[in-house]
Design a protein around this motif. Structure first.
Motif, short mmCIF file in Angstrom:
data_model
loop_
_atom_site.label_atom_id
_atom_site.label_comp_id
_atom_site.label_asym_id
_atom_site.label_seq_id
_atom_site.Cartn_x
_atom_site.Cartn_y
_atom_site.Cartn_z
N ALA A 26 1.26 8.99 -6.28
CA ALA A 26 1.31 10.39 -5.89
C ALA A 26 2.42 11.13 -6.64
O ALA A 26 2.19 12.21 -7.20
CB ALA A 26 1.52 10.51 -4.38
N CYS A 27 3.61 10.54 -6.66
CA CYS A 27 4.75 11.18 -7.34
C CYS A 27 4.56 11.21 -8.85
O CYS A 27 4.81 12.23 -9.50
CB CYS A 27 6.04 10.45 -6.98
N SER A 28 4.11 10.09 -9.41
CA SER A 28 3.92 10.01 -10.87
C SER A 28 2.85 10.99 -11.33
O SER A 28 2.99 11.63 -12.38
CB SER A 28 3.55 8.58 -11.28
N GLU A 29 1.78 11.12 -10.55
CA GLU A 29 0.70 12.02 -10.96
C GLU A 29 1.14 13.48 -10.89
O GLU A 29 0.71 14.30 -11.71
CB GLU A 29 -0.54 11.79 -10.10
N ILE A 64 6.59 8.17 -19.70
CA ILE A 64 7.50 7.13 -19.23
C ILE A 64 8.35 7.65 -18.07
O ILE A 64 8.55 6.96 -17.06
CB ILE A 64 8.40 6.65 -20.38
N GLY A 65 8.82 8.89 -18.20
CA GLY A 65 9.61 9.48 -17.12
C GLY A 65 8.81 9.62 -15.84
O GLY A 65 9.35 9.40 -14.74
N SER A 66 7.54 9.95 -15.94
CA SER A 66 6.69 10.08 -14.75
C SER A 66 6.57 8.76 -14.01
O SER A 66 6.70 8.70 -12.78
CB SER A 66 5.30 10.59 -15.15
N TRP A 67 6.31 7.69 -14.76
CA TRP A 67 6.17 6.36 -14.13
C TRP A 67 7.49 5.89 -13.51
O TRP A 67 7.50 5.38 -12.39
CB TRP A 67 5.71 5.34 -15.17
N ILE A 68 8.60 6.10 -14.22
CA ILE A 68 9.89 5.61 -13.73
C ILE A 68 10.35 6.39 -12.50
O ILE A 68 10.74 5.80 -11.47
CB ILE A 68 10.95 5.68 -14.84
N GLY A 105 8.55 8.16 -10.45
CA GLY A 105 7.65 7.87 -9.34
C GLY A 105 7.96 6.55 -8.67
O GLY A 105 7.92 6.43 -7.44
N SER A 106 8.30 5.54 -9.48
CA SER A 106 8.63 4.22 -8.93
C SER A 106 9.92 4.25 -8.12
O SER A 106 9.99 3.66 -7.04
CB SER A 106 8.75 3.20 -10.08
N GLN A 157 0.82 -1.21 0.00
CA GLN A 157 0.00 0.00 0.00
C GLN A 157 0.86 1.26 0.00
O GLN A 157 0.58 2.21 -0.75
CB GLN A 157 -0.94 0.01 1.21
N SER A 158 1.88 1.28 0.83
CA SER A 158 2.75 2.44 0.90
C SER A 158 3.46 2.67 -0.44
O SER A 158 3.54 3.81 -0.92
CB SER A 158 3.78 2.26 2.02
N PHE A 159 3.94 1.60 -1.06
CA PHE A 159 4.66 1.73 -2.33
C PHE A 159 3.75 2.30 -3.42
O PHE A 159 4.11 3.26 -4.11
CB PHE A 159 5.23 0.38 -2.77
N PHE A 160 2.57 1.70 -3.60
CA PHE A 160 1.70 2.13 -4.69
C PHE A 160 1.13 3.53 -4.43
O PHE A 160 0.93 4.30 -5.38
CB PHE A 160 0.57 1.12 -4.90
#
Length: 309
Positions: free
Chosen positions: A107-110, A143-147, A149-150, A99-102
């Motif tokens: 939050a960061c990716s958005e 792609i940069g947003s997802w990476i 954020g992860s 839960q914390s990870f997702f």
């Protein structure tokens, strides 16, 4: 004092509502909002996918935003509802980790994606001749947003869940939010709090400044648009700022404001804006005020109803 190096199996989430009839009514309202957000974002994803006329950078970004919102709201609300209805508020180490990870990832990716959407509107209105060649950069921004954020989420999750926690394992929140877990630590967490401040500043403030600059240029360009239709279209894109305010302001207050100046109750109320309200409002704002999208919705549902007959 007894400590654990991880959130143990009998850790509990205190939740958002009191366990009474009032709490049940409020939970039913939240479930309704969850249903509307899920249907709205799923509809956005489907309609943008099936209509080739919507295969443009703006709608490609909107589809990614709907996907993020769908994952975002599914990370917190189902667990909160299950805990309330079952009366079992315990959460396992694996559950809190996931839960914390997702939550942090979305939050960061958005944050980065919303900034990309603002830049997309800037290019579309201020440099329309270059907009047709904007798709490649749009894909790179997504792609940069997802990476990014992860990566940020993984670093924070690993660090936070390996802090030694004391005997009190009651997390005063309705999901595993890292700032809500820090008061339970048996060590001085000033180094990690500084890391949170830095990463929040990078993801929130820099992206917010990018959004402000992009929409500032858009609003400036509006005054040079002679036609009423063009000016109306430019102002319509600035409804995006409504979502930005609901999303960014509570986040900045919760993460950047000193912890001793706001209570856990305030944090939970503010979290409602970016975890519950924003995922529901995004499909409404971006669809009901968009003639192209409304046209696609009418055509698709008309075809669906005719096939059903």
């Amino acid at each position: 004092m007894e400590t654990w190096n991880q959130i143990s199996n009998d850790s509990i989430l205190l939740g958002l509502f009191p366990p009474n009839q009032t709490g049940l009514l409020l939970l039913l309202l939240i479930i309704l909002v969850f249903f509307l957000a899920s249907v709205g974002n799923s509809t956005m994803i489907h309609l943008i996918h099936v209509d080739p006329r919507l295969h443009t950078p703006m709608y490609f970004l909107l589809r990614q935003l709907s996907l993020m919102d769908l994952i975002y709201i599914s990370t917190t609300i189902p667990r909160m509802a299950l805990n309330f209805l079952s009366g079992q508020k315990g959460i396992s180490f694996l559950g809190s980790s996931v839960q914390s990870f997702f939550f942090l990832k979305m939050a960061c990716s958005e944050c980065l994606l919303v900034a990309s959407m603002a830049y997309d509107r800037y290019v579309a209105i201020c440099h329309p001749l270059h907009y047709l060649n904007h798709m490649k950069m749009c894909v790179q921004m997504i792609i940069g947003s997802w990476i990014l954020g992860s990566i940020n989420s993984l670093a924070h999750t690993i660090y936070a869940l390996h802090i030694p926690y004391c005997w009190s394992r009651a997390i005063d929140h309705f999901f595993c939010d890292v700032p809500a877990m820090l008061p339970l630590a048996c060590m001085n967490t000033w180094v990690y709090e500084y890391m949170v401040f830095v990463s929040t500043s990078l993801f929130l403030l820099l992206s917010f400044l990018g959004i402000t600059a992009s929409y500032g240029r858009v609003l400036l360009a509006v005054y040079h648009v002679r036609s009423k239709e063009g000016r109306k279209k430019a102002f319509t894109t600035c409804t995006h700022l409504t979502v930005v305010i609901f999303y960014y302001v509570p986040f900045v207050y919760t993460c950047l404001w000193p912890r001793n100046l706001h209570s856990p109750a305030e944090d939970k109320i503010l979290a409602d804006f970016y975890t519950i309200l924003t995922p529901m409002l995004n499909p409404i704002i971006y669809s009901l005020r968009n003639k192209e999208f409304l046209g696609t919705m009418t055509r698709v549902f008309r075809i669906f109803s005719s096939k059903k007959e």
